[in-house]
Write a protein that holds these residues in place. Structure first.
Motif, mmCIF file in Angstrom:
data_model
loop_
_atom_site.group_PDB
_atom_site.id
_atom_site.type_symbol
_atom_site.label_atom_id
_atom_site.label_comp_id
_atom_site.label_asym_id
_atom_site.label_seq_id
_atom_site.Cartn_x
_atom_site.Cartn_y
_atom_site.Cartn_z
ATOM 1 N N GLY A 99 41.778 -15.235 8.487
ATOM 2 C CA GLY A 99 43.089 -14.765 8.937
ATOM 3 C C GLY A 99 43.387 -14.947 10.411
ATOM 4 O O GLY A 99 44.544 -15.071 10.795
ATOM 5 N N VAL A 100 42.351 -14.966 11.243
ATOM 6 C CA VAL A 100 42.568 -15.030 12.684
ATOM 7 C C VAL A 100 41.914 -16.260 13.316
ATOM 8 O O VAL A 100 42.559 -17.027 14.028
ATOM 9 N N LEU A 101 40.635 -16.447 13.057
ATOM 10 C CA LEU A 101 39.877 -17.466 13.782
ATOM 11 C C LEU A 101 40.244 -18.891 13.385
ATOM 12 O O LEU A 101 40.465 -19.733 14.256
ATOM 13 N N GLN A 105 41.838 -21.747 15.731
ATOM 14 C CA GLN A 105 41.154 -23.030 15.927
ATOM 15 C C GLN A 105 42.091 -24.194 15.636
ATOM 16 O O GLN A 105 42.108 -25.182 16.378
ATOM 17 N N ILE A 106 42.837 -24.096 14.552
ATOM 18 C CA ILE A 106 43.776 -25.164 14.195
ATOM 19 C C ILE A 106 44.837 -25.314 15.278
ATOM 20 O O ILE A 106 45.136 -26.425 15.723
ATOM 21 N N HIS A 107 45.378 -24.190 15.727
ATOM 22 C CA HIS A 107 46.398 -24.202 16.785
ATOM 23 C C HIS A 107 45.833 -24.824 18.068
ATOM 24 O O HIS A 107 46.458 -25.697 18.676
ATOM 25 N N GLN A 108 44.666 -24.389 18.472
ATOM 26 C CA GLN A 108 44.068 -24.930 19.697
ATOM 27 C C GLN A 108 43.711 -26.402 19.537
ATOM 28 O O GLN A 108 43.830 -27.169 20.488
ATOM 29 N N GLY A 109 43.264 -26.786 18.357
ATOM 30 C CA GLY A 109 42.940 -28.195 18.118
ATOM 31 C C GLY A 109 44.155 -29.088 18.269
ATOM 32 O O GLY A 109 44.090 -30.161 18.884
ATOM 33 N N ARG A 110 45.293 -28.644 17.725
ATOM 34 C CA ARG A 110 46.546 -29.413 17.857
ATOM 35 C C ARG A 110 46.972 -29.496 19.320
ATOM 36 O O ARG A 110 47.406 -30.547 19.802
ATOM 37 N N GLN A 111 46.863 -28.372 20.007
ATOM 38 C CA GLN A 111 47.223 -28.365 21.424
ATOM 39 C C GLN A 111 46.315 -29.303 22.214
ATOM 40 O O GLN A 111 46.781 -30.028 23.088
ATOM 41 N N ARG A 127 45.548 -18.289 25.847
ATOM 42 C CA ARG A 127 45.809 -17.053 25.099
ATOM 43 C C ARG A 127 45.144 -17.119 23.728
ATOM 44 O O ARG A 127 44.462 -16.171 23.316
ATOM 45 N N ALA A 128 45.328 -18.241 23.044
ATOM 46 C CA ALA A 128 44.704 -18.415 21.722
ATOM 47 C C ALA A 128 43.175 -18.421 21.849
ATOM 48 O O ALA A 128 42.471 -17.886 20.985
ATOM 49 N N GLY A 129 42.669 -18.976 22.945
ATOM 50 C CA GLY A 129 41.220 -19.001 23.169
ATOM 51 C C GLY A 129 40.639 -17.615 23.378
ATOM 52 O O GLY A 129 39.563 -17.302 22.860
ATOM 53 N N ARG A 130 41.357 -16.786 24.129
ATOM 54 C CA ARG A 130 40.893 -15.402 24.326
ATOM 55 C C ARG A 130 40.904 -14.636 23.005
ATOM 56 O O ARG A 130 39.964 -13.909 22.686
ATOM 57 N N ARG A 131 41.963 -14.821 22.241
ATOM 58 C CA ARG A 131 42.073 -14.167 20.934
ATOM 59 C C ARG A 131 40.930 -14.627 20.029
ATOM 60 O O ARG A 131 40.288 -13.817 19.357
ATOM 61 N N VAL A 134 37.562 -12.995 21.270
ATOM 62 C CA VAL A 134 37.457 -11.557 20.980
ATOM 63 C C VAL A 134 37.208 -11.329 19.490
ATOM 64 O O VAL A 134 36.276 -10.616 19.102
ATOM 65 N N TRP A 135 38.027 -11.934 18.637
ATOM 66 C CA TRP A 135 37.869 -11.721 17.196
ATOM 67 C C TRP A 135 36.621 -12.415 16.674
ATOM 68 O O TRP A 135 36.022 -11.958 15.688
ATOM 69 N N GLY A 136 36.194 -13.483 17.338
ATOM 70 C CA GLY A 136 34.937 -14.130 16.961
ATOM 71 C C GLY A 136 33.743 -13.231 17.219
ATOM 72 O O GLY A 136 32.809 -13.163 16.415
ATOM 73 N N VAL A 137 33.775 -12.504 18.340
ATOM 74 C CA VAL A 137 32.705 -11.548 18.635
ATOM 75 C C VAL A 137 32.700 -10.435 17.586
ATOM 76 O O VAL A 137 31.641 -10.038 17.081
ATOM 77 N N VAL A 138 33.869 -9.941 17.229
ATOM 78 C CA VAL A 138 33.960 -8.881 16.211
ATOM 79 C C VAL A 138 33.428 -9.395 14.863
ATOM 80 O O VAL A 138 32.613 -8.724 14.205
#
Length: 155
Positions: A99-101, A105-111, A127-131, A134-138
């Motif tokens: 749902g998040v990661l 990743q797809i968004h950042q890959g396109r960018q 911003r997407a990288g920070r998100r 954080v959620w990757g650590v969780v």
């Protein structure tokens, strides 16, 4: 012998899944610190590739080995508390990945593919990288707790 083989398969899946989650986070954060568009694009590509091979592959081995070992051992995966908690923690981590990661990743890959040509890294990438971090650590912490649950078998 069958039980030991299935449990080994399960543990191999755990190593692939959790190892990839931790290593990917570390080297992606290291790539982000460099701030070179070519390095970032390469890192983003590898995040996707390693997720397909090691994260998805690890989950498949983890599930096949775990449920197979439980079946051979005669364990009821829906009524043994530590097995239930292990499954819940894995499912929660998987939900965060799906749902998040993965969308991040797809968004950042396109960018990244776009900014390699321009050399301009947009604020939305960071911003997407920070998100993602954080959620990757969780999501990874949930997996680590699941490992503890599976080893300690609390009642």
């Amino acid at each position: 012998m069958l039980y030991a083989g299935l449990k080994t398969l399960h543990l191999f899946g755990v190593v692939l899944l959790v190892g990839n989650a931790i290593v990917t986070l570390i080297w992606k954060l290291a790539a982000d610190r460099i701030r070179d568009p070519r390095v970032l694009a390469f890192a983003q590509r590898l995040v996707v590739v390693t997720d397909w091979w090691f994260t998805v592959g690890g989950v498949v081995l983890l599930v096949l080995g775990g449920y197979g070992a439980a079946l051979v051992a005669g364990l009821d995966v829906l009524n043994v508390s530590w097995l239930v908690w292990g499954q819940v923690l894995l499912a929660l981590s998987g939900a965060l990945w799906a749902g998040v990661l993965v969308p991040a990743q797809i968004h950042q890959g396109r960018q990244a593919r776009a900014f390699v040509a321009s050399g301009e890294i947009p604020v939305s990438y960071w911003r997407a990288g920070r998100r993602w971090a954080v959620w990757g650590v969780v999501a990874t912490a949930l997996l680590l707790i699941a490992i503890w649950v599976m080893v300690a078998k609390p009642v």
